[in-house]
Design a protein around this motif. Structure first.
Motif, PDB file in Angstrom:
ATOM      1  N   GLU A   5      69.681  43.912  60.056  1.00 24.39           N
ATOM      2  CA  GLU A   5      68.375  43.844  60.223  1.00 24.39           C
ATOM      3  C   GLU A   5      67.773  41.837  60.227  1.00 24.39           C
TER       4      GLU A   5
ATOM      5  N   GLU B 228      66.746  50.378  74.669  1.00 20.99           N
ATOM      6  CA  GLU B 228      67.438  50.107  74.276  1.00 20.99           C
ATOM      7  C   GLU B 228      68.624  49.801  74.754  1.00 20.99           C
TER       8      GLU B 228
ATOM      9  N   CYS C 180      72.186  38.350  66.043  1.00 17.46           N
ATOM     10  CA  CYS C 180      71.373  38.693  67.902  1.00 17.46           C
ATOM     11  C   CYS C 180      72.605  38.868  68.534  1.00 17.46           C
TER      12      CYS C 180
ATOM     13  N   SER D 220      58.035  47.173  68.716  1.00 18.91           N
ATOM     14  CA  SER D 220      58.699  48.399  69.042  1.00 18.91           C
ATOM     15  C   SER D 220      60.027  47.787  68.162  1.00 18.91           C
ATOM     16  N   THR D 221      60.006  48.560  66.883  1.00 24.40           N
ATOM     17  CA  THR D 221      61.606  48.096  66.008  1.00 24.40           C
ATOM     18  C   THR D 221      61.860  49.455  65.814  1.00 24.40           C
ATOM     19  N   SER D 222      63.771  49.445  65.748  1.00 27.21           N
ATOM     20  CA  SER D 222      64.242  50.661  65.534  1.00 27.21           C
ATOM     21  C   SER D 222      65.543  51.016  65.035  1.00 27.21           C
TER      22      SER D 222
ATOM     23  N   THR E 131      64.089  43.337  74.731  1.00 27.77           N
ATOM     24  CA  THR E 131      65.061  43.540  73.964  1.00 27.77           C
ATOM     25  C   THR E 131      66.312  42.407  73.391  1.00 27.77           C
TER      26      THR E 131
ATOM     27  N   VAL F 162      55.678  41.780  68.405  1.00 29.32           N
ATOM     28  CA  VAL F 162      56.731  43.311  68.131  1.00 29.32           C
ATOM     29  C   VAL F 162      56.154  44.368  68.560  1.00 29.32           C
TER      30      VAL F 162
ATOM     31  N   SER G 123      69.686  47.350  65.354  1.00 28.46           N
ATOM     32  CA  SER G 123      68.521  47.334  64.557  1.00 28.46           C
ATOM     33  C   SER G 123      68.312  46.608  65.789  1.00 28.46           C
ATOM     34  N   THR G 124      66.906  47.057  66.825  1.00 27.98           N
ATOM     35  CA  THR G 124      66.431  46.428  68.019  1.00 27.98           C
ATOM     36  C   THR G 124      65.198  46.595  67.700  1.00 27.98           C
ATOM     37  N   HIS G 125      65.001  45.336  68.318  1.00 26.80           N
ATOM     38  CA  HIS G 125      63.528  45.144  68.488  1.00 26.80           C
ATOM     39  C   HIS G 125      62.999  44.655  69.682  1.00 26.80           C
TER      40      HIS G 125
ATOM     41  N   LEU H 206      61.907  38.506  60.730  1.00 30.82           N
ATOM     42  CA  LEU H 206      61.026  38.183  62.734  1.00 30.82           C
ATOM     43  C   LEU H 206      61.519  36.310  63.064  1.00 30.82           C
TER      44      LEU H 206
END
Length: 415
Positions: free
Chosen positions: A320, A53, A299, A348-350, A314, A346, A274-276, A323
């Motif tokens: 948010e 991240e 983004c 990871s999502t946080s 990333t 995907v 929000s990170t993907h 997707l």
């Protein structure tokens, strides 16, 4: 002073421990509330892959941070530092700029007005109106806060501290940058047009960040640093238990320190991102990052890198986003750069708050906190470079504080 006690086992605390040892201290205590060192530099790992991240790089061979770390064992790999930006073109479309990570906005003049105050709004108002309006729109989209309450240095982590005024005469722009400090601070020329070679090379740790932090831990243990894992040291405890001849380095979050020092806690600027992280295939440069200054979509930055031989992407977002829409946005932002992209699953999502943007109130509070701690402990208290954004500036500030506390000449400390 015979002992250095460091609270906070992130990169700042690790570097402080190595620097204290380099300066001759042999009783070094490092306290970390979690079970691993690294702080925000420690990525989550899934299936042996680093879910990074943010975009953390180190400098080339002579970078002071890298030099200190290499002296204790960690190794680094150089790479060609490639990046780009996407900005509005002024006609409803976008412009893609290679090797420039800031906004490239159309403008009809480059005259500046000195900022009337320290806020981000004041900084942006220094630009001509066409640049000011585009930057203000972006900052509001990115932050979601009143720009009059945000300190102007927040432009640095948002990557809007320097702007390329597209359409201006390059010779005139270069001339004003050479002779006007304000213009040099606020304007930029992409390196391909400027002929500059700065930032051509950067580096990443061999074995990734998990490998770097593992090697740091082994190196700290080898030189006799006592590591206290899963140990939460309260500010009140650190201040009341401070012993004569001890240097206290507070490399942790300073917020809990206000109450213990008897200083009013300032209001901070919370911002969640929000990170993907996607599995990906990319035929262009790696690592590679792109900043989005259009204030459209969700983004604001894309970072493409390798971990354990696999390409990952990333996407950092101001909010948010579904997707399907995010995938389309990523392809749109990379369309103007050399390389073909295939996005996979995907991984990871946080959604996490990041307390990285300073309010005016927070900086005033930190200044008061520094004064209160200096009155109480003098040079024996070393702040963990709470205000600066750049790693190099943080490193230099902590090192200078350690040198003062230990009575070491500045020249010797820098050697």
């Amino acid at each position: 002073m015979s002992r250095v006690k460091i609270v906070g086992g992130g990169l700042t605390g690790i570097l402080a421990a190595f620097e204290a040892h380099r300066l001759g201290v042999r009783d070094i205590q490092l306290y970390e509330r979690f079970d691993q060192l690294g702080g925000v530099a420690l990525p989550e790992t899934r299936l042996g892959l680093e879910m990074r991240e943010g975009c953390i790089y180190f400098g080339p061979k002579d970078d002071p941070i890298r030099t200190l770390l290499e002296a204790y064992g960690p190794t680094f790999e150089d790479f060609d530092n490639r990046f780009g930006s996407v900005s509005p073109d002024g006609a409803g479309g976008v412009t893609y700029v290679d090797d420039f990570g800031g906004p490239a906005l159309p403008c009809h003049g480059i005259g500046l007005t000195p900022p009337a105050g320290p806020s981000l709004a004041d900084r942006l108002n220094a630009y001509p109106s066409d640049l000011r309006d585009g930057l203000t729109r972006y900052a509001r989209w990115h932050l979601g806060h009143d720009l009059k309450t945000v300190h102007g240095d927040a432009a640095i982590p948002m990557a809007i501290n320097r702007v390329f005024p597209r359409g201006s005469n390059l010779a005139d722009l270069a001339e004003i940058k050479r002779h006007d400090a304000l213009a040099d601070e606020l304007y930029a020329i992409p390196r391909a047009l400027w002929g500059r070679t700065a930032n051509l090379t950067a580096s990443l740790p061999k074995g990734g960040f998990t490998g770097l932090l593992r090697r740091c831990r082994l190196a700290l243990e080898a030189i006799g640093v006592t590591l206290h894992d899963q140990t939460l040291v309260s500010p009140r405890q650190a201040l009341t238990e401070h012993a004569s001849g001890e240097v206290l380095v507070w490399a942790a979050n300073p917020t809990p320190m206000f109450k213990a020092a008897g200083v009013a806690t300032p209001k901070l600027l919370p911002k969640s991102f929000s990170t993907h992280v996607f599995a990906a295939a990319w035929t262009g440069a790696r690592p590679f990052y792109v900043q989005n200054f259009t204030a459209e979509g969700a983004c604001f930055r894309i970072y493409i890198y390798e971990s354990a031989g696999q390409t990952l992407l990333t996407a950092e977002c101001v909010r948010e986003s579904p997707l399907t829409e995010l995938r389309q946005e990523i392809h749109h932002l990379l369309r103007g750069f050399e390389g073909e992209l295939v996005l996979g699953d995907v991984l990871s999502t946080s959604i996490k708050p990041r307390w990285v943007y300073h309010s005016l109130e927070a900086l005033q509070g930190l200044a008061q906190l520094r004064l209160a701690l200096a009155d109480r402990m003098g040079d024996a208290f070393v702040a963990g470079a709470w205000e600066p954004y750049a790693k190099g500036q943080k490193f230099a500030e902590v090192n200078a504080g350690l040198a003062r506390a230990l009575g070491v000449e500045a020249q010797a400390a820098a050697a």
